[in-house]
Design an enzyme around this catalytic site. Structure first.
Site, PDB file in Angstrom:
ATOM      1  N   TYR A   1      38.747  33.703  35.016  1.00 46.53           N
ATOM      2  CA  TYR A   1      40.157  33.873  34.655  1.00 46.53           C
ATOM      3  C   TYR A   1      40.315  34.394  33.227  1.00 46.53           C
ATOM      4  CZ  TYR A   1      42.737  31.714  38.542  1.00 46.53           C
ATOM      5  OH  TYR A   1      43.323  31.454  39.733  1.00 46.53           O
TER       6      TYR A   1
ATOM      7  N   LYS B   1      28.476  27.500  42.955  1.00 44.53           N
ATOM      8  CA  LYS B   1      27.753  28.494  43.758  1.00 44.53           C
ATOM      9  C   LYS B   1      26.414  28.732  43.068  1.00 44.53           C
ATOM     10  CE  LYS B   1      27.590  31.515  47.190  1.00 44.53           C
ATOM     11  NZ  LYS B   1      27.541  31.104  48.619  1.00 44.53           N
TER      12      LYS B   1
ATOM     13  N   ASP C   1      31.181  27.572  49.457  1.00 40.11           N
ATOM     14  CA  ASP C   1      31.466  27.993  50.840  1.00 40.11           C
ATOM     15  C   ASP C   1      31.387  26.796  51.782  1.00 40.11           C
ATOM     16  OD1 ASP C   1      28.734  27.932  50.297  1.00 40.11           O
ATOM     17  OD2 ASP C   1      28.245  29.726  51.449  1.00 40.11           O
TER      18      ASP C   1
ATOM     19  N   ASP D   1      41.200  27.005  42.295  1.00 39.22           N
ATOM     20  CA  ASP D   1      42.435  27.670  42.723  1.00 39.22           C
ATOM     21  C   ASP D   1      42.444  27.803  44.248  1.00 39.22           C
ATOM     22  OD1 ASP D   1      44.837  29.230  42.545  1.00 39.22           O
ATOM     23  OD2 ASP D   1      43.619  31.025  42.833  1.00 39.22           O
TER      24      ASP D   1
ATOM     25  N   ASP E   1      44.611  25.257  47.389  1.00 38.37           N
ATOM     26  CA  ASP E   1      45.546  25.735  48.422  1.00 38.37           C
ATOM     27  C   ASP E   1      45.097  25.237  49.798  1.00 38.37           C
ATOM     28  OD1 ASP E   1      46.923  27.259  46.489  1.00 38.37           O
ATOM     29  OD2 ASP E   1      47.272  28.887  47.920  1.00 38.37           O
TER      30      ASP E   1
HETATM   31  C1  IPM Z   1      47.915  28.262  40.660  1.00 38.31           C
HETATM   32  C2  IPM Z   1      48.394  29.686  40.752  1.00 38.31           C
HETATM   33  C3  IPM Z   1      48.066  30.430  39.457  1.00 38.31           C
HETATM   34  C4  IPM Z   1      46.562  30.394  39.272  1.00 38.31           C
HETATM   35  C5  IPM Z   1      48.609  31.857  39.379  1.00 38.31           C
HETATM   36  C6  IPM Z   1      50.119  31.894  39.556  1.00 38.31           C
HETATM   37  C7  IPM Z   1      48.233  32.552  38.104  1.00 38.31           C
HETATM   38  O1  IPM Z   1      47.829  30.304  41.871  1.00 38.31           O
HETATM   39  O2  IPM Z   1      48.363  27.544  39.738  1.00 38.31           O
HETATM   40  O3  IPM Z   1      47.129  27.850  41.506  1.00 38.31           O
HETATM   41  O4  IPM Z   1      45.834  31.222  39.827  1.00 38.31           O
HETATM   42  O5  IPM Z   1      46.093  29.511  38.548  1.00 38.31           O
HETATM   43 MG    MG Z   2      46.740  28.977  43.151  1.00 39.66          MG
END
Ligand code: IPM
Ligand code: MG
Length: 357
Positions: free
Chosen positions: A138, A189, A221, A245, A249
């Site tokens: 990042y 990884k 993975d 990240d 999700d």
């Molecule tokens: C998160 C989001 C952010 C990230 C984006 C909006 C930059 O996806 O907080 O998970 O990748 O950290």
């Molecule tokens: Mg995110």
């Protein structure tokens, strides 16, 4: 209590209104609440030509805590990252040294039917993804798009972690595990990346200071697979910025909807940032259909971690359970025989449950 409220873009604005109302309801009259609102993301760009306006950063630095909605606009994916609205958030996290991102995924029993996974897989799920938030690909340099000698362009990003960065996130992981089930799974990884090989060495070194906590390692993975196959094996999962990240999700979906997932970003300083894991969702913005519970649960995390106010934090969490039990559902968690409500009605139901408790 001085709080910076940064609603941002899209559904960020709608859910943050509900988060703030619930905060007021949970605190009642006993606390002086100072709320300061400022633009960020696309809203910041519109207001002052910068997605992280200097005044917003200044305000954030001088508050006890920050409540962020979501930053991002529909055009973001066609832009260079640095021009995207979400980049403001990356600058804010870095400027305030918020390196520890706590993303708990907890299965509310009332929502077991809205998970896409079988109930027996997610029943009792309670894990915490601890995502390192200030390093990795990042922020690594060099980065950019450059033209090679043959005239072709290439995109470059750099994955990088210094030992000290891994050490400090490792300590947070072990300390958090001590308050939970005393298990840390470090995700990397290491079979391919030197960054990960070093990450793993440091994890093992720091683990020696915490003999009462069990450390295991998993390749990213395999971890992505195990999250949907046997997610209950996890207690604290500690990982780098990009893997965290992605996995957070995925973990969000286990619990029924990413619209349920709160997060806290903490650092060495006193300011903490609290925000839903979900994004600004421009496609559903402004229609009063987004789930405000991630923002509301982020407020509970704020009370707990920034203000050490466990009692009102628990009250918020119990109120959320109560409205779910009563059958209130936004579209993302709707099931047969439940009651479809909008963003505002859901938020008001939680606030009401708190005031009546
Ligand atoms: C998160 C989001 C952010 C990230 C984006 C909006 C930059 O996806 O907080 O998970 O990748 O950290
Ligand atoms: Mg995110």
């Amino acid at each position: 209590m001085k709080i910076a409220v940064l609603p941002g873009d899209g559904i960020g604005k709608e859910v943050t209104v509900q988060g703030v109302n619930v905060l007021k309801a949970a605190l009642g009259a006993g606390h002086t609440l100072e709320l300061h609102e400022a633009p960020i993301g696309g809203a910041g760009f519109e207001a002052c030509g910068d997605s992280l306006p200097a005044a917003t950063l200044d305000l954030a630095r001088n508050c006890d805590a920050i409540l962020h909605g979501a930053s991002g606009v529909a055009e973001d994916e066609r832009r260079l990252p640095q021009q995207a609205a979400g980049f403001a958030l990356l600058r804010l996290r870095k400027a305030l040294h918020l390196f520890a991102n706590l993303r708990p995924a907890f299965m509310f029993p009332e929502l077991i039917g809205s998970s896409t996974l079988k109930p027996e897989v997610v029943d009792g799920l309670d894990l915490l993804i601890l995502r390192e938030l200030n390093g990795d690909v990042y922020y690594g340099e060099p980065r950019g798009i450059q033209t090679c000698s043959n005239g072709e362009r290439e995109g470059v990003n750099t994955m990088r972690y210094a030992e000290s960065e891994v050490e400090r996130i490792a300590r947070v992981a072990f300390q958090l595990a001590r308050k939970r089930r005393r298990k840390v799974c470090s995700v990397d990884k290491a079979n391919v990346l030197e960054t990960s090989a070093l990450w793993r060495q440091v994890m093992i070194r720091v683990a020696a200071e915490f003999p009462d906590v069990e450390l295991s390692h998993m390749l990213v993975d395999a971890a992505a697979m195990m999250l949907v196959r046997k997610p209950r094996q996890f207690d604290v999962m500690v990982t780098g910025n990009i893997f965290g990240d992605i996995l957070s999700d995925e973990a969000g979906m286990l619990t029924g909807s990413i619209g349920m997932l709160p997060s806290a970003s903490l650092g060495a300083g006193k300011v903490g940032l609290y925000e839903p894991v979900h994004g600004s969702a421009p496609d559903i913005a402004g229609r009063d259909i987004a789930n405000p519970l991630a923002s509301i649960l982020s407020v509970a995390m704020m009370l707990r971690y920034s203000f050490d106010l466990e009692e009102p934090a628990v009250r918020i969490e119990q109120a959320v359970r109560q409205v779910l039990r009563q059958g209130y559902r936004t579209a993302d968690i709707l099931e047969p025989e439940t009651r479809l409500v909008g963003t505002r009605e859901m938020g008001e139901a939680v606030a009401k449950a708190i005031s009546q408790a």
